[in-house]
Design an enzyme around this catalytic site. Sequence first.
Site, PDB file in Angstrom:
ATOM      1  CB  SER A  60      -1.862  65.175 -24.642  1.00  0.00           C
ATOM      2  OG  SER A  60      -0.663  65.182 -25.377  1.00  0.00           O
ATOM      3  CG  ASP A  94      -1.221  62.485 -27.496  1.00  0.00           C
ATOM      4  OD1 ASP A  94      -2.291  63.070 -27.263  1.00  0.00           O
ATOM      5  OD2 ASP A  94      -0.115  62.952 -27.190  1.00  0.00           O
TER       6      ASP A  94
END
Length: 926
Positions: free
Chosen positions: A80, A261
Site C-alpha cells: 500500500s 491495494d
Amino acid sequence: MVERATGEVRFAVVLYGGVSLAIYMNGIAQELLRMVRGSSDLPDEELAPGELIYRRLSRELAGPRGGRKRFVIDIISGTSAGGINGVALAKALVAGARDIDILREAWTEKADIGQLLNDRQGIAGRLRPTESLLDGGHMFEVLHDTLARLTGNGRPLAETVDLFVTATDLRGRQAPIHLTGARLDERVHRKVFHFAYDGSGRNDFGPGNEAMLAFAARCTSSFPVAFPPMRFADMPAAAQDAGFARFFDHDPDYAGRLFADGGYLDNRPFSYATELIPSRPTTLPGERKLLFIDPFPEAPSQSGQAPEPLDFLQNAQLALTGLPRYEVIRDDIRAIARMNRRLERLGALQNRWREDQNRVEAAGRKMRQRRKPVDLDRMDLADLMTGAFQYPQNYPLYHHLRVYGTTDGLSAIVAGLAGHQPDSDVALYLRQILRAWRDDGFSAYHAEGRETENAFLSRYDLDFRLRRLIHLRAHIDEALDRRERIQGEKVALHLPPELLAPLRDRIEEELADLRRLASPDSSQAQTLLAGTEIGRLDGLISAEYSAVMKLATLDQRYGKAREIYRSTDIKALVDKALAKLGRDMRAAFDASSARIRADLAAPELKPLLDVYDDFHWHDVMTYPFLEGSELQEHSQVEVFRVSPADSGLNPRPDKLAGIAVGAFGGFLNRDWREHDILWGRLDGAERIVAALMSDRPEAERAAWTQEIQNQILREEYGEAAGQARRLALLKAKLRDARIDEDAFEETAAQALGVKDAAELDLRRFGAHYKDLKPVGPRPPEIAGWGSRGMAILSRMIDDLPDDGILRMLGTRAATALRAGGGLISGFARFAMPGSYWRMLADKMLFLAMLAGLLVVLMAPWLGVAAARIGWLLLAAAVAIWLLLYSFGRWLRGRDSLPQALRWLAIFVALALMGVGLRTVANHLFG
C-alpha cells in the site's frame, strides 16, 4: 580516500500500509538512504552534512579492525502506501541516487486532494464511467514521472537488492495444489511483484523499467473507493513492454487482471523478508537487522475493564471487515526467534566438536583424516570405506546427505532455468524427474553404465564449494579481528592484516561468482538447449505433470517420473542439458579453486591452505549437524520497530497531521505534509541509531541521536528552503492562519521573544514546538473539496454497472437505487457549507424569512389569511435553513449544536430523501 570497510550491518526493511501516512514513511525512507550513503564507499566530499554524521558513526562502530562499518539495505518489502516508498528507496539504492527529494516533491506538491480528485478531465472525462473519488490515471502518471526522474551516479549502494511489493488480484488466478491422490485448483488472490538487482545482469530498476515499477506502486496503493483497481492494459501503450510478463508468473491473462491495494490481504508483509534473510549472504563480518515501519501503532488496551457485549451487527462487522484485515506479526517474529535459536544451537555444537577434536588429539589419538584422494570421482563408497583409506563409519551418512542436498539444489537451479519458483509444485515435480535422471546415470557403488555419485557431487554440489569458502573466510576474519572468533582455532592469528585483507576480498569475489550459478533465469536455458528443444522438453514434461502429482505417495510419484523419463524423448533432452550444465559448473568450481590455491601459495599462508584442503573432513563431521546451513553467513537477526509511538521526543501518534480524517489528512494541506515528513526523519533517525548501537549505552545513543536530529532541523528549517515550514509552526504557535510571508520577522519576534529568529535546534524544538501541528485547511477549502467529492460520488453511484452488485436487485430496483443515491449525494452537496448552491440557498431562504416576517407584520392590513401564509413561509424557511445548517455542521464534524437538534435534522433529511425516493420510484415504475 575513504577508509576501507571492515564490517557491515545489513538491514531488511518492511513498510506497512498507511494511506496518507506514506508521507511520514517518506521521511523515514529519506533518513535510511542518508544512513546508507554515509557509510558507503563515497568520498567525504560527496556527502551531505547529515550523511557525514553517519560516516563518523560508521567509523565509531568499526571496532578493533578500524576503518568503517558499512550500513547496507538489501531487502525491502512494502505494501500500500509503504509500497510506494519501498519502490522509490530500492530504485535510489540501485541507481546510486544522491537523495529521494524527487519523491518528497511529488508528495508535497502533487499529493494534494485538489489535484487528486477525479473531476479534472472535463466533459470528455465524464463520458467515461467514474470508478473512484481520486484520479488513478493521474496517480500513475505522477509515479511514472517521479521514478523516471529518480536517477543517480549508476554506482549501486548494495551488491544485491530485492524488493517485494504486494497487491491483490481481485478476480484471482487458478493455481493447482496437489493433495494425496488428488488435485485441487485454488483461486489465489495474493500477488507479490518481485524486483531484483543482483550485480550480474539482472536489474529490474534500470532504465526502461520505470513503467513496471510505477504499475506495482500504483496497484499496491489502490485504496478502496479512493483509487480504482488497475490493469496492466490500462497503462499507456508505449509503456506496456512485453518483457514485463516475467513479473506475472507464467500467467497468460496477466494484462487484463485487476490488481488492487496490497493491504487487502497483506498489510504487514513480513514473510518475504524473513524467508529471504537466512539465505542472503553477507560480504563482511557484521550483523543483520530487520526494521519494520508501522505508522499506525496499536494503542495498548486498558486492563481491568469488563469487556462490552457485542450485538449481532458488531459480530457481523468483525467477521466481514474487522478481524480478517487485522494481522498480527507474532508468528513472523517467532519465526525469526526460532531461526536465532537454531543458529545459536548450531554454533554451540560446532564449537563443542572442535573442542572435542583438540582434547582427543591432545590425549594421543588422531582425529583428523588424510586428504581426499585425487581420483575421488572414480571411487565408490566401498572403495573409500575399505582398503588403504578406511574412511570413518559415519562417512556414508554424510555422503548420502550431500547427494540429497545436491539434488535439491540442482532442482532449484533447473526450476529457475524453466522460469518457476523453487518452492512451487512444478519444482517438486521436476525434482522427481531429476532424481530419475540421477539414479539412471550415477550410483553410490560401482555399476555398469553408471558413474559414481562422487562424480555427481564433483559436478553439481555448489553448496559444498560455498561452505568451504565460508569456512576459510571465518578463519581469516578471526585473524583480522585478532581474537578467537572460532572457538579452539587459532590458525592465522600471527599473519598481518595487509596480507589477509586482499585474500578476504578474493574469497568474496569467488563467493559472488559461485552464488550466481544458483540463481539462473530462463534466458540462460538457451545455453543448454536450442529454442526448439526447450519448447519440446517443456511440452513433454508438462503433459504428464498432473498425472504424476495426483499420485498418493512420493514413491509412486518417483516411479511414474522415472517411467516418463525413460520411455519418452525427455531422457535425451534432459541428459543433454544436464551434462552441459555439469560441465559448466565443474569448470567454474575448478577455476575458482585454482584461483584460491594460487592466492594461498605463499609459505606463510600454508596454515590457511591446510584449512582449505582439509575442509572435506571438517564437513564430514559438521554437515549432518548443520543440515546444510551456512552458519557463518549471517548473525542472529535483531528486530526494531519504527513508529511515531517509539519516539523519545514525542511518542504520541496523533502528533502526525496525516492521521486525521481516517488517515487521509496528509492530502488536505501542504504544511501538514511537510510536518509529517519532518517527524518521519526525526523518528527514523532515532530508531536507526537505536538499531545500529543496540549494544551501546543509552547515553551514547542519545548523543548521536541528538546530533543527527539537530542536523535534520537545520535542513528542514534552514533559511533557503525551510522558512515557509518554520512559518507554519509559528502560525500554529500563534493559532493564527492569516500570517503571510511578509509578516515573518514580526511573527518570529512575537513568538520567540527576539527580533531575529534564532536557530531552531532540538532543545528549542522540544521545548516549544514538538506538540504542535500546523494550522490545517480552511473551511472554504474543505467545503469546496466536499462539494466536488459529493458530485464525484453521485457519478460513481450512477455509473454502477448492471452486472455487478446491482444484478441481485433486478433492473427496476437497481434504477431506483441509482436515483436514490444520486438524490442523497446531491442533497449532501447542496448542504455542504461554502458551496455555491449552499450560499445561493442561504440567500433565498433569508429572503423567504424576510418576506414571511414582513407579511406577518402587515397582517392587520392584509388579514388573517395573509398572516397564516406569512407564518408558514417564515417557519418553513427557518426549518429548512436549520436543517441545512445542522446537516452541514455534521458533515464538517462540528459539535456546537445540541445532539438532539443534529439528530432531528438528520431524521428530517432522511425523511425528505425517502419521500424523494418514493416519488422517483412511482414515476419510474408507474
